[in-house]
Design an enzyme around this catalytic site. Structure first.
Site, PDB file in Angstrom:
ATOM      1  CD1 TRP A   1      -1.427  -2.078   2.546  1.00 19.43           C
ATOM      2  CD2 TRP A   1      -2.824  -1.709   0.827  1.00 19.43           C
ATOM      3  NE1 TRP A   1      -2.363  -3.095   2.517  1.00 19.43           N
ATOM      4  CE2 TRP A   1      -3.222  -2.901   1.462  1.00 19.43           C
ATOM      5  CE3 TRP A   1      -3.567  -1.278  -0.286  1.00 19.43           C
ATOM      6  CZ2 TRP A   1      -4.319  -3.657   1.032  1.00 19.43           C
ATOM      7  CZ3 TRP A   1      -4.647  -2.037  -0.714  1.00 19.43           C
ATOM      8  CH2 TRP A   1      -5.018  -3.206  -0.057  1.00 19.43           C
TER       9      TRP A   1
ATOM     10  CG  HIS B   1       1.449   1.125   4.631  1.00 22.19           C
ATOM     11  ND1 HIS B   1       1.547  -0.174   5.071  1.00 22.19           N
ATOM     12  CD2 HIS B   1       2.018   1.151   3.403  1.00 22.19           C
ATOM     13  CE1 HIS B   1       2.167  -0.900   4.141  1.00 22.19           C
ATOM     14  NE2 HIS B   1       2.457  -0.121   3.126  1.00 22.19           N
TER      15      HIS B   1
ATOM     16  CG  ASP C   1       6.857   1.775   1.741  1.00 23.03           C
ATOM     17  OD1 ASP C   1       7.488   0.751   1.407  1.00 23.03           O
ATOM     18  OD2 ASP C   1       5.623   1.836   1.784  1.00 23.03           O
TER      19      ASP C   1
ATOM     20  NE  ARG D   1      10.635   0.427  -0.808  1.00 22.46           N
ATOM     21  CZ  ARG D   1       9.421   0.076  -1.231  1.00 22.46           C
ATOM     22  NH1 ARG D   1       8.983  -1.132  -1.023  1.00 22.46           N
ATOM     23  NH2 ARG D   1       8.649   0.947  -1.836  1.00 22.46           N
TER      24      ARG D   1
ATOM     25  CG  HIS E   1       8.510  -3.667   1.714  1.00 21.68           C
ATOM     26  ND1 HIS E   1       7.895  -2.532   2.202  1.00 21.68           N
ATOM     27  CD2 HIS E   1       9.807  -3.554   2.069  1.00 21.68           C
ATOM     28  CE1 HIS E   1       8.789  -1.760   2.802  1.00 21.68           C
ATOM     29  NE2 HIS E   1       9.976  -2.362   2.732  1.00 21.68           N
TER      30      HIS E   1
ATOM     31  CG  HIS F   1       5.399  -1.001   6.076  1.00 20.23           C
ATOM     32  ND1 HIS F   1       5.004   0.217   5.553  1.00 20.23           N
ATOM     33  CD2 HIS F   1       5.826  -1.728   5.016  1.00 20.23           C
ATOM     34  CE1 HIS F   1       5.196   0.218   4.253  1.00 20.23           C
ATOM     35  NE2 HIS F   1       5.711  -0.958   3.888  1.00 20.23           N
TER      36      HIS F   1
ATOM     37  CG  ASP G   1       3.541  -3.628   2.277  1.00 16.21           C
ATOM     38  OD1 ASP G   1       2.700  -2.861   1.781  1.00 16.21           O
ATOM     39  OD2 ASP G   1       4.752  -3.327   2.392  1.00 16.21           O
TER      40      ASP G   1
ATOM     41  CG  HIS H   1       2.739  -6.038  -1.380  1.00 16.53           C
ATOM     42  ND1 HIS H   1       3.887  -5.523  -0.827  1.00 16.53           N
ATOM     43  CD2 HIS H   1       2.201  -5.039  -2.123  1.00 16.53           C
ATOM     44  CE1 HIS H   1       4.034  -4.258  -1.208  1.00 16.53           C
ATOM     45  NE2 HIS H   1       3.019  -3.939  -1.995  1.00 16.53           N
TER      46      HIS H   1
ATOM     47  CG  HIS I   1       2.387  -3.199  -7.018  1.00 15.80           C
ATOM     48  ND1 HIS I   1       2.450  -4.424  -6.394  1.00 15.80           N
ATOM     49  CD2 HIS I   1       2.703  -2.289  -6.060  1.00 15.80           C
ATOM     50  CE1 HIS I   1       2.814  -4.257  -5.140  1.00 15.80           C
ATOM     51  NE2 HIS I   1       2.983  -2.968  -4.910  1.00 15.80           N
TER      52      HIS I   1
ATOM     53  CG  ASP J   1       1.169  -0.399  -3.500  1.00 10.87           C
ATOM     54  OD1 ASP J   1       0.766  -1.367  -2.834  1.00 10.87           O
ATOM     55  OD2 ASP J   1       2.374  -0.225  -3.780  1.00 10.87           O
TER      56      ASP J   1
HETATM   57  N1  DCM Z   1       5.733   5.687  -0.731  1.00 12.54           N
HETATM   58  C1  DCM Z   1       5.954   7.036  -0.901  1.00 12.54           C
HETATM   59  N2  DCM Z   1       6.084   7.879   0.182  1.00 12.54           N
HETATM   60  C2  DCM Z   1       6.022   7.375   1.416  1.00 12.54           C
HETATM   61  C3  DCM Z   1       5.788   6.007   1.619  1.00 12.54           C
HETATM   62  C4  DCM Z   1       5.651   5.197   0.501  1.00 12.54           C
HETATM   63  O1  DCM Z   1       6.029   7.487  -2.028  1.00 12.54           O
HETATM   64  N3  DCM Z   1       6.144   8.205   2.455  1.00 12.54           N
HETATM   65  C5  DCM Z   1       5.562   4.832  -1.933  1.00 12.54           C
HETATM   66  C6  DCM Z   1       6.754   4.009  -2.264  1.00 12.54           C
HETATM   67  C7  DCM Z   1       6.219   2.638  -2.644  1.00 12.54           C
HETATM   68  C8  DCM Z   1       4.751   2.680  -2.359  1.00 12.54           C
HETATM   69  O2  DCM Z   1       4.477   3.933  -1.696  1.00 12.54           O
HETATM   70  O3  DCM Z   1       6.419   2.427  -4.045  1.00 12.54           O
HETATM   71  C9  DCM Z   1       4.241   1.583  -1.475  1.00 12.54           C
HETATM   72  O4  DCM Z   1       5.205   0.662  -1.106  1.00 12.54           O
HETATM   73  P1  DCM Z   1       4.724  -0.637  -0.291  1.00 12.54           P
HETATM   74  O5  DCM Z   1       3.553  -1.185  -1.018  1.00 12.54           O
HETATM   75  O6  DCM Z   1       5.919  -1.557  -0.238  1.00 12.54           O
HETATM   76  O7  DCM Z   1       4.349  -0.174   1.082  1.00 12.54           O
HETATM   77  N1  DCM Z   2       6.700  -5.432  -5.070  1.00 11.20           N
HETATM   78  C1  DCM Z   2       5.942  -6.587  -4.931  1.00 11.20           C
HETATM   79  N2  DCM Z   2       6.354  -7.755  -5.486  1.00 11.20           N
HETATM   80  C2  DCM Z   2       7.494  -7.813  -6.177  1.00 11.20           C
HETATM   81  C3  DCM Z   2       8.281  -6.653  -6.348  1.00 11.20           C
HETATM   82  C4  DCM Z   2       7.853  -5.461  -5.779  1.00 11.20           C
HETATM   83  O1  DCM Z   2       4.890  -6.541  -4.290  1.00 11.20           O
HETATM   84  N3  DCM Z   2       7.891  -8.976  -6.695  1.00 11.20           N
HETATM   85  C5  DCM Z   2       6.203  -4.167  -4.486  1.00 11.20           C
HETATM   86  C6  DCM Z   2       7.064  -3.463  -3.471  1.00 11.20           C
HETATM   87  C7  DCM Z   2       6.620  -2.016  -3.633  1.00 11.20           C
HETATM   88  C8  DCM Z   2       6.325  -1.913  -5.102  1.00 11.20           C
HETATM   89  O2  DCM Z   2       6.048  -3.256  -5.548  1.00 11.20           O
HETATM   90  O3  DCM Z   2       5.404  -1.757  -2.975  1.00 11.20           O
HETATM   91  C9  DCM Z   2       7.432  -1.309  -5.912  1.00 11.20           C
HETATM   92  O4  DCM Z   2       8.596  -2.061  -5.690  1.00 11.20           O
HETATM   93  P1  DCM Z   2      10.029  -1.539  -6.132  1.00 11.20           P
HETATM   94  O5  DCM Z   2      10.123  -0.138  -5.617  1.00 11.20           O
HETATM   95  O6  DCM Z   2      10.983  -2.488  -5.471  1.00 11.20           O
HETATM   96  O7  DCM Z   2      10.019  -1.627  -7.630  1.00 11.20           O
HETATM   97 ZN    ZN Z   3       5.897  -1.719   1.921  1.00 14.89          ZN
HETATM   98 ZN    ZN Z   4       3.085  -2.074  -2.936  1.00 10.11          ZN
END
Ligand code: DCM
Ligand code: DCM
Ligand code: ZN
Ligand code: ZN
Ligand code: DCM
Length: 246
Positions: free
Chosen positions: A1, A6, A45, A48, A64, A116, A120, A126, A150, A154
């Protein structure tokens, strides 16, 4: 998400903490000068994506999500080599959170990851079994723009509600919104079960064409909402169980 999803999961949990768990959460969050789980819910996130912190946190990127390799039955190590997936990450950080011999800083960090990652793992994509990086490689048109499936899950679909996280959590917490998930039993098997549920949902969420229309949102937003609600209630239960001894 994304940040909205989140925070919604975290706020739902916050609303259902036991008094003992609530006090312990408050004690840990005070180290960060904050009071709500929603505030820290996107921290994994942020670290990361922050170039300054990336070397330190690079090894958390794979935590994640989980890519099922073949079918939706959790089969380690096939689906989680060296424990590097969201299923094992949740168990690992629950253990640290509940371990009183750890420092409060370590337990706060573990709390951030638990909040978190329980979010996810409930995002269906995910825990996907189709080898397309959780739908990141499935390009779609959404609201007149090119994106991927995705990102639609999200954040894109959730933002169509035009609610902030408090309003969204209150909506999902209203009486009769969706059935509540059954109680967790036992805790050790729960993350694998949640991932398997997500994986099963991904069987039915690929759009008929590469265009996301209103009919798709009408059909799938309730599915996303149900997953947010389940994640929030389960997170509360995990925190209540893990922090029950004050
Ligand atoms: N994300 C962002 N700003 C944040 C937190 C997250 O832009 N403060 C974005 C980055 C990830 C997406 O949200 O691509 C969600 O990541 P995930 O699904 O792993 O939580
Ligand atoms: N992600 C996922 N499955 C994968 C690879 C990535 O669910 N096999 C998720 C993690 C983040 C988003 O996709 O929420 C973008 O990942 P990234 O920033 O690593 O490309
Ligand atoms: Zn995440
Ligand atoms: Zn995601
Ligand atoms: N943090 C947050 N929201 C807050 C306070 C902290 O997301 N209200 C996150 C971002 C920081 C991390 O916690 O990177 C550590 O915060 P601090 O430097 O305040 O300990």
């Amino acid at each position: 998400w994304g940040p909205l999803g989140h925070s919604v999961v975290a706020e739902l949990a916050q609303r259902h903490l036991s008094p003992v768990a609530e006090a312990e959460v408050e004690h840990l969050l005070a180290l960060d000068h904050t009071q709500s789980l929603a505030d820290i819910a996107s921290w994994p996130d942020e670290i990361r994506n922050d170039p300054k912190q990336q070397t330190l946190w690079k090894q958390t990127r794979g935590l994640h999500y989980i890519d099922f390799d073949g079918d939706c039955t959790y089969t380690p190590p096939r689906d989680c080599k060296d424990g590097q997936c969201v299923v094992e990450a949740i168990s690992h950080y629950i253990d640290i959170l509940g371990d009183r011999s750890q420092s409060d800083q370590a337990r706060l960090q573990a709390l951030k990851f638990v909040v978190h990652f329980i979010g996810d793992i409930h995002q269906p994509l995910h825990a996907n079994y189709q080898q397309d990086a959780g739908g990141n490689k499935y390009q779609v048109q959404f609201q007149g723009q090119g994106t991927n499936l995705h990102r639609v899950w999200d954040s894109g679909m959730l933002s169509t509600r035009k609610l902030d996280w408090k309003g969204y959590a209150a909506l999902l917490d209203s009486e009769g919104f969706a059935p509540l998930p059954p109680p967790i039993a036992p805790l050790a098997n729960a993350p694998a079960q949640w991932a398997e549920e997500s994986c099963q949902i991904t069987r039915n969420i690929y759009p008929a064409s590469h265009k996301i229309d209103q009919a798709y949102v009408d059909a799938e937003l309730p599915v996303a909402d149900t997953r947010l609600r389940e994640a929030g209630r389960r997170l509360a239960e995990v925190l209540n169980l893990t922090l029950q001894n004050g």
